[in-house]
Design a protein around this motif. Structure first.
Motif, mmCIF file in Angstrom:
data_model
loop_
_atom_site.group_PDB
_atom_site.id
_atom_site.type_symbol
_atom_site.label_atom_id
_atom_site.label_comp_id
_atom_site.label_asym_id
_atom_site.label_seq_id
_atom_site.Cartn_x
_atom_site.Cartn_y
_atom_site.Cartn_z
ATOM 1 N N GLU A 35 0.829 -1.205 0.000
ATOM 2 C CA GLU A 35 0.000 0.000 0.000
ATOM 3 C C GLU A 35 0.866 1.259 0.000
ATOM 4 O OE1 GLU A 35 -2.960 0.321 3.044
ATOM 5 O OE2 GLU A 35 -3.764 -1.678 2.615
ATOM 6 N N ALA A 36 1.900 1.253 0.811
ATOM 7 C CA ALA A 36 2.785 2.421 0.882
ATOM 8 C C ALA A 36 3.491 2.641 -0.452
ATOM 9 C CB ALA A 36 3.789 2.262 2.017
ATOM 10 N N VAL A 37 3.913 1.557 -1.105
ATOM 11 C CA VAL A 37 4.550 1.688 -2.423
ATOM 12 C C VAL A 37 3.576 2.361 -3.389
ATOM 13 C CG1 VAL A 37 5.387 0.400 -4.439
ATOM 14 C CG2 VAL A 37 6.196 -0.200 -2.144
ATOM 15 N N GLU A 38 2.320 1.962 -3.361
ATOM 16 C CA GLU A 38 1.335 2.576 -4.253
ATOM 17 C C GLU A 38 1.154 4.060 -3.936
ATOM 18 O OE1 GLU A 38 0.134 1.313 -7.092
ATOM 19 O OE2 GLU A 38 1.553 -0.266 -6.577
ATOM 20 N N LEU A 39 1.147 4.416 -2.663
ATOM 21 C CA LEU A 39 1.042 5.827 -2.288
ATOM 22 C C LEU A 39 2.262 6.618 -2.774
ATOM 23 C CD1 LEU A 39 -0.316 5.466 1.358
ATOM 24 C CD2 LEU A 39 -1.585 6.286 -0.653
ATOM 25 N N LEU A 40 3.407 5.968 -2.799
ATOM 26 C CA LEU A 40 4.640 6.629 -3.239
ATOM 27 C C LEU A 40 4.639 6.927 -4.739
ATOM 28 C CD1 LEU A 40 7.288 4.681 -1.157
ATOM 29 C CD2 LEU A 40 6.648 7.090 -0.889
ATOM 30 N N ARG A 41 3.795 6.254 -5.486
ATOM 31 C CA ARG A 41 3.712 6.512 -6.928
ATOM 32 C C ARG A 41 3.345 7.971 -7.210
ATOM 33 N NH1 ARG A 41 4.269 2.387 -10.203
ATOM 34 N NH2 ARG A 41 3.951 0.286 -9.408
ATOM 35 N N GLU A 42 2.652 8.603 -6.291
ATOM 36 C CA GLU A 42 2.210 9.989 -6.464
ATOM 37 C C GLU A 42 3.302 10.993 -6.104
ATOM 38 O OE1 GLU A 42 -0.746 10.412 -7.901
ATOM 39 O OE2 GLU A 42 -0.838 8.217 -7.895
ATOM 40 N N LEU A 43 4.398 10.535 -5.545
ATOM 41 C CA LEU A 43 5.512 11.387 -5.125
ATOM 42 C C LEU A 43 6.680 11.184 -6.092
ATOM 43 C CD1 LEU A 43 5.189 10.704 -1.295
ATOM 44 C CD2 LEU A 43 4.347 12.684 -2.561
ATOM 45 N N PRO A 44 7.745 11.971 -5.992
ATOM 46 C CA PRO A 44 8.873 11.810 -6.924
ATOM 47 C C PRO A 44 9.411 10.380 -7.026
ATOM 48 C CG PRO A 44 9.117 13.867 -5.747
ATOM 49 C CD PRO A 44 7.949 13.147 -5.126
#
Length: 165
Positions: free
Chosen positions: A148-157
């Motif tokens: 889940e955190a990896v997916e949230l990181l997709r929106e960041l650099p």
């Protein structure tokens, strides 16, 4: 301690990423889309004899910054709350704890940390950096909250480092 399987060029890259000499490196477990090391495996006992429970260590500066951003947004507290409310999620997270322990035991037995994984597993979320590192190294489906955190990181650099994962 396990023998290091890491290229000296990767060690130099990791030193630059961390701003310090890395300790207990075994191998690169995951690479960013550009080929740079992103997650390393560390020995469960450091060269000085210190037990080290963090098997998967996040080195990619964009990932580290992204995890810190998510932590500051309250993502860890929300995930911990969900663990208390969702038995299926809690069971899958407990399984990720066991997988983490098995991976570390494959590198060597360290009795002092035998039942200690990292990141708060199995009952809470204490460090997204560890969960993301585990999810990237192990692949999708092993650590549900790391995924889940990896997916949230997709929106960041950091998203550009993920490629097609």
């Amino acid at each position: 301690m396990p023998a290091s399987l890491i290229d000296p060029a990767d060690v130099a890259s990791i030193e630059e990423q961390l701003g310090r000499t890395p300790r207990g490196l075994v191998r690169v477990a995951w690479r960013c889309a550009d080929g740079s090391p992103g997650v390393v495996v560390t020995a469960p006992r450091l060269p000085d004899g210190t037990p080290f429970p963090t098997t998967y260590y996040l080195t990619c500066p964009k990932a580290v910054a992204g995890c810190s951003t998510l932590e500051s947004r309250g993502v860890m507290a929300e995930m911990t709350r969900r663990l208390a409310e969702d038995a299926d999620l809690a069971a899958r997270y407990a399984a990720s704890h066991e997988a983490y322990l098995a991976d570390r035991r494959a590198l060597g037995e360290v009795p002092e940390i035998d039942q200690v994984s990292a990141g708060g597993m199995p009952s809470r979320v204490k460090c997204l950096h560890v969960l993301v590192a585990h999810a990237l190294a192990a692949g999708p489906g092993v650590n549900p909250l790391g995924d889940e955190a990896v997916e949230l990181l997709r929106e960041l650099p950091f998203g550009e480092c993920l490629g097609e994962r």
